[in-house]
Design an enzyme around this catalytic site. Structure first.
Site, mmCIF file in Angstrom:
data_model
loop_
_atom_site.group_PDB
_atom_site.id
_atom_site.type_symbol
_atom_site.label_atom_id
_atom_site.label_comp_id
_atom_site.label_asym_id
_atom_site.label_seq_id
_atom_site.Cartn_x
_atom_site.Cartn_y
_atom_site.Cartn_z
ATOM 1 C CG ASP A 447 2.685 8.100 2.343
ATOM 2 O OD1 ASP A 447 2.905 9.317 2.165
ATOM 3 O OD2 ASP A 447 3.526 7.321 2.833
ATOM 4 C CD GLU A 448 2.984 4.554 5.817
ATOM 5 O OE1 GLU A 448 3.096 3.326 5.818
ATOM 6 O OE2 GLU A 448 3.953 5.317 6.063
#
Length: 638
Positions: A447-448
């Site tokens: 993620d991210e």
């Protein structure tokens, strides 16, 4: 307790900049004047324009770490204060936890002194009492069951047995009773045990009936005046049936009159979903082994069966890897003179903490005894500031050290897919993880990763040219495909956050993705063929604020999430009928940026965790907010 010699007051006003401004007041409560000092505070509301401050000089920022100095020649006399303002913020402060979480002074001789921090105030706002999060509640059936069962047709009795005791039980059934006795005693230390392994003239017999025809994890309870019969198929169903009996009898005892124990009828029960999870982030704040085990106890009490353990992030690497001891020396220490700067409530004193492999085995065994599966997460390729501080050889030395920033403000925090040592490192990490965690899944985050990551890396540019890869997310997909191959070779399946699908993703087979950004993401992932767990921030992130008042603690990026909304939310949502088989379950997420105390933890996690447990177990048609509100005050807390 040491006296407080310095205190930082902070307030926010919507005036002074596009996102308002902070006003900080440092008070010198000591008997000595201060000069030549620097002030550090940590705050999730970050400074994005260093020039937008008055009566102070901005020195540096690293994610939530901010350092300032007073004007040249400034002297802070005893009893006096230094007031300065900071505008140029990256977002507005909306709640009391958006201000400074911790602070310290660096004196002219280089020593660091703790500064006490007061609550963030909103100028012009009154301090309101916290809102009532639950109605009084209403019971059609006076039974203390959490989560509510799939089917119940039972009549409450006018009395209840002192204990339930086994009659003609096998050794594995006796062991399961003993396990639930220990569980209930740990959660309710001052309450009398609901079971006895020895017969009691004041008790009621408990008879067991193992039935292969029942569904996995299901059970049935049949009540009579002289006995209770527990039918089950497997170890999980046996435990859940015993847990329900413990809840029923404990509720009847501790809240006599409001809750009662059945005298006749039956309960037939099974879970709605196979994946009933709770995540805990131990990187941003460290939780001792005892706290982790107690949380697992609470999950078992609510019939949740997955503990998703988020062991690494930018702030710390908490998992002992013997091949790389520096991960849990350098990679966990945050402090003024440590490789990792203070973040999220750390001050002048260094903080650390990690789980040894002995701790891991202890926690995994504890969970297994309660039919809870521990799914470990190491977050890769992003969220690796701590990893790269511990192992700088994993970077491309030709890449500028500040060429991109994560959404949390960390510079160059992602493992580089073009550095060969990255894969050697992860091979060794996974070798040790599969020996520690029997779970069929290993969660790899995904993620991210900031768009633009690695694009200034000469090694990444070379890899992109060789492989025909385009952009950051093409590189991420290349990386994660190699990671999936590593896990497959070790007999494990890949779990990750929904961004694993970016840039081409990985093969959908044997991949489980968690939809966190919004509910629609889960439907889109299912259409792409992925198995999905629904954990949207808008309903199931337990760090979100529960009311709009400024005095409410928590994050707000996903909006306001009161318990009523968490309870009512239906994860299947608009899932088309032909995709519902791809939705494997639901999960609560406990992110720890705001959890600086046990009080904050319990205030934010409960009653929303039991609400998610009921969403995971109870059929939609059987959910009832008023009934839930009447029962949930009996819940244990951390």
């Amino acid at each position: 307790m040491k006296p407080v010699y310095y205190r930082l007051e902070n307030s926010w006003t919507p005036k002074g900049g596009p996102n308002g401004q902070f006003t900080f007041t440092l008070l010198n409560l000591s008997e000595s004047p201060l000069s030549g000092f620097k002030l550090v505070y940590t705050s999730l509301t970050r400074v994005s324009d260093p020039e937008a401050c008055e009566n102070a000089q901005f020195l540096r920022r690293n994610a939530n770490f901010h350092e300032f100095s007073p004007p040249p020649g400034f002297l802070l006399a005893p009893g006096q204060s230094w007031i300065f303002t900071v505008a140029g913020l990256h977002r507005k402060a909306q709640h009391c936890t958006d201000g400074a979480k911790s602070a310290y002074l660096t004196l002219v001789d280089g020593t660091h002194v703790e500064v006490a921090v007061s609550d963030l105030l909103l100028e012009g706002s009154l301090s309101e009492p916290p809102p009532a999060l639950l109605p009084e509640g209403h019971l059609d059936l006076p039974f203390a069951l959490q989560p509510w069962p799939a089917e119940i047709d039972a009549k409450p009795g006018d009395s209840f047995p002192v204990v339930l005791y086994p009659q003609g039980a096998r050794s594995d059934e006796l062991l399961s009773i003993s396990t639930v006795i220990s569980l209930s005693r740990r959660l309710f230390e001052s309450d009398h045990s609901v079971f006895s392994l020895a017969p009691s003239p004041q008790g009621r017999a408990l008879v067991f009936d193992r039935q292969a025809s029942l569904d996995a994890e299901s059970y049935r309870l049949t009540f009579a005046s002289d006995k209770v019969t527990l039918s089950y198929r497997d170890a999980a169903g046996l435990q859940y049936g015993l847990t329900s009996l413990a809840q029923l009898l404990n509720g009847a005892r501790t809240t006599k009159g409001r809750f009662r124990f059945p005298i006749s009828g039956s309960i037939s029960d099974k879970p709605r979903y196979g994946w009933r999870g709770c995540h805990l982030d131990v990187s941003r704040q460290f939780y001792p082994v005892a706290d982790v085990k107690r949380l697992i106890d609470i999950l078992a009490w609510f019939k949740l069966n997955i503990f998703h353990w988020h062991l690494t992030d930018d702030e710390a690497w908490r998992l002992e890897i013997r091949a790389y001891p520096q991960l849990t020396t350098t990679g966990v220490l945050r402090g003024p003179n440590e490789p990792l700067l203070p973040q999220l409530g750390n001050g002048a004193e260094p903080v650390g903490g990690f789980y040894s492999q002995g701790d891991i085995r202890d926690i995994v065994a504890h969970a297994q005894a309660l039919n809870v599966e521990v799914v470990p997460e190491i977050d890769i390729p992003g969220h690796n500031a701590a990893t790269l501080a511990a192992l700088p050889e994993l970077t491309d030395g030709q890449e500028a050290p500040d060429s991109y920033h994560s959404v949390q403000g960390y510079p160059n925090n992602a493992l580089n897919p073009a550095v060969p040592l990255t894969y050697e490192f992860l091979e060794k990490v996974f070798d040790e993880m599969v020996e520690l965690f029997p779970s069929s899944y290993i969660h790899v985050g995904g993620d991210e990763v900031a768009n633009g990551s690695w694009l200034a890396s000469p090694l990444a540019k070379e890899l992109m040219a060789e492989e025909g890869i385009s952009g950051t997310f093409g590189l991420q997909s290349y990386f994660l495909k190699r990671i999936k191959d590593m896990l497959t070779a070790r007999g494990r399946k890949l779990a990750g956050w929904n961004e694993v699908a970016h840039g081409g993703g990985v093969a959908a087979k044997d991949t489980l993705l968690m939809a966190w950004e919004n509910p629609q993401v889960g439907i889109d992932l299912a259409r792409e063929g992925y198995d999905v767990v629904m954990t949207p921030g808008q309903a199931y992130y337990l760090d979100m604020v529960q009311a709009e008042a400024f005095q409410e603690p928590g994050a707000s990026w996903a909006g306001t999430v009161p318990p009523a909304h968490t309870y009512a939310y239906e994860a299947e949502g608009e899932f088309p009928e032909d995709l519902k088989d791809k939705m494997k379950g639901v999960q609560a997420c406990i992110w720890s940026e705001h959890f600086l105390s046990r009080g904050y933890f319990n205030r934010l996690v409960f009653p929303r965790l039991p609400a998610i447990a009921e969403a995971a177990w109870t059929p939609k048609a059987k959910k009832d907010w008023n009934r839930f509100a009447a029962i949930v005050p009996l819940s244990p807390a951390l």
